[in-house]
Design a protein around this motif. Structure first.
Motif, PDB file in Angstrom:
ATOM      1  N   ALA A   9       0.821  -1.213   0.000  1.00 15.88           N
ATOM      2  CA  ALA A   9       0.000   0.000   0.000  1.00 15.88           C
ATOM      3  C   ALA A   9       0.855   1.263   0.000  1.00 15.88           C
ATOM      4  O   ALA A   9       0.363   2.341  -0.310  1.00 15.88           O
ATOM      5  CB  ALA A   9      -0.933   0.006   1.210  1.00 15.88           C
ATOM      6  N   ALA A  10       2.127   1.142   0.330  1.00 13.08           N
ATOM      7  CA  ALA A  10       3.047   2.287   0.371  1.00 13.08           C
ATOM      8  C   ALA A  10       4.464   1.763   0.195  1.00 13.08           C
ATOM      9  O   ALA A  10       4.691   0.547   0.196  1.00 13.08           O
ATOM     10  CB  ALA A  10       2.909   3.053   1.682  1.00 13.08           C
ATOM     11  N   ASP A  11       5.420   2.684   0.025  1.00 11.73           N
ATOM     12  CA  ASP A  11       6.823   2.285  -0.040  1.00 11.73           C
ATOM     13  C   ASP A  11       7.246   1.744   1.326  1.00 11.73           C
ATOM     14  O   ASP A  11       7.087   2.433   2.342  1.00 11.73           O
ATOM     15  CB  ASP A  11       7.706   3.476  -0.431  1.00 11.73           C
ATOM     16  N   LEU A  12       7.796   0.544   1.347  1.00 12.62           N
ATOM     17  CA  LEU A  12       8.195  -0.097   2.601  1.00 12.62           C
ATOM     18  C   LEU A  12       9.674  -0.452   2.537  1.00 12.62           C
ATOM     19  O   LEU A  12      10.121  -1.039   1.551  1.00 12.62           O
ATOM     20  CB  LEU A  12       7.369  -1.365   2.833  1.00 12.62           C
ATOM     21  N   PRO A  13      10.441  -0.109   3.570  1.00 15.76           N
ATOM     22  CA  PRO A  13      11.882  -0.385   3.549  1.00 15.76           C
ATOM     23  C   PRO A  13      12.202  -1.804   3.969  1.00 15.76           C
ATOM     24  O   PRO A  13      11.367  -2.515   4.552  1.00 15.76           O
ATOM     25  CB  PRO A  13      12.429   0.622   4.576  1.00 15.76           C
ATOM     26  N   ALA A  14      13.410  -2.223   3.684  1.00 19.89           N
ATOM     27  CA  ALA A  14      13.887  -3.523   4.146  1.00 19.89           C
ATOM     28  C   ALA A  14      13.922  -3.542   5.671  1.00 19.89           C
ATOM     29  O   ALA A  14      14.229  -2.540   6.317  1.00 19.89           O
ATOM     30  CB  ALA A  14      15.278  -3.799   3.590  1.00 19.89           C
TER      31      ALA A  14
END
Length: 266
Positions: free
Chosen positions: A67-72
């Motif tokens: 749903a959104a940019d997600l980091p490692a």
């Protein structure tokens, strides 16, 4: 005087009525009529084409996407995922999660960054060997935290008015190395009321926040197990500062930098 006599009008002659043509019995249309066969063929082609289109449309399924940019390293919560309708072929569909498995991914840890709208696959998540974490609230006063979105990573600093910098490990991260001047030696009390600014958490994930009365905020941070006590202790400080980490072109935030520096008072 002579009287005029008006002769009666002569009727118009009736035109002759042509004889009726002889009656003909209509013949029954035969199935061998070429026009009828062409019409039936067009109807059959339309039905078959419509059925194939309907079948292809009916093969679309719901698939899980970010749903959104997600980091490692991000731990998935329910609002991180949504579903979209798509048609994937057999070879591709086996790599991604269908919509009915969205709930199964809550609590999993991402092994790599995922962009908004990207289909989520099994390769995106860390294995069972991922380290455990803790979710800890940290109270921050108004004006001491930048705008944050879930998934951002931050450093947390606390101000100790009568503290002393931690012992320098030789890497130049103590108060003396950070300031670049002749400050107090590591472990010695700070004089003159300047205090010391200490980094207590580095590169931890921001998950959510609650706004408190007076403009203060309670930040929920995901931290390693060993750092949980440091996060709890940070909330006891009267001044907590939060720094948002920006990633470089390789997706890294860099080193932690100096861990302490002499303060400049309140």
């Amino acid at each position: 005087m002579t009287e005029l006599t008006i002769a009666p009008a002569r009727p118009e002659p009736t035109p002759p009525v042509p004889p009726s043509p002889p009656a003909r019995r209509l013949g029954r249309r035969r199935w061998r009529d070429s026009r009828l066969l062409v019409g039936v063929l067009l109807v059959l082609v339309s039905v078959v084409a419509g059925a194939r289109l309907f079948t292809a449309a009916d093969q679309t399924r719901q698939w899980v996407v970010a749903a959104a940019d997600l980091p490692a390293g991000h731990l998935i919560v329910e609002r991180d995922l949504r579903t979209v309708s798509a048609h994937l072929d057999g070879a591709t569909s086996g790599r991604y999660y269908p919509g009915d498995r969205r709930g199964d991914l809550v609590g999993a840890t991402l092994a790599r960054p995922v962009t908004a709208g990207e289909l989520v696959s099994g390769a995106d998540f860390a294995g069972s060997g991922a380290p455990a974490t803790r979710l800890v609230p940290v109270i921050v006063k108004s004006g001491r935290v930048p705008a944050l979105a879930p998934g951002d990573h931050v450093d947390v600093f606390v101000y100790q008015p009568d503290g002393a910098p931690p012992a320098d490990d030789g890497g130049g991260t103590g108060a003396e190395g950070a300031a670049g001047t002749d400050g107090p030696a590591a472990g010695e009390p700070v004089t003159g009321g300047a205090g010391v600014e200490i980094q207590v958490l580095h590169d931890v994930e921001f998950v959510a926040e609650d706004r408190l009365s007076g403009g203060d905020r309670s930040l929920s941070l995901r931290v390693p197990v060993d750092d949980a006590i440091r996060a709890v202790a940070a909330s006891q400080s009267e001044r907590v500062d939060v720094v948002k980490l920006e990633r470089d072109a390789r997706g890294e935030v860099g080193s932690s930098g100096p861990s302490a520096a002499p303060g400049y008072g309140r």
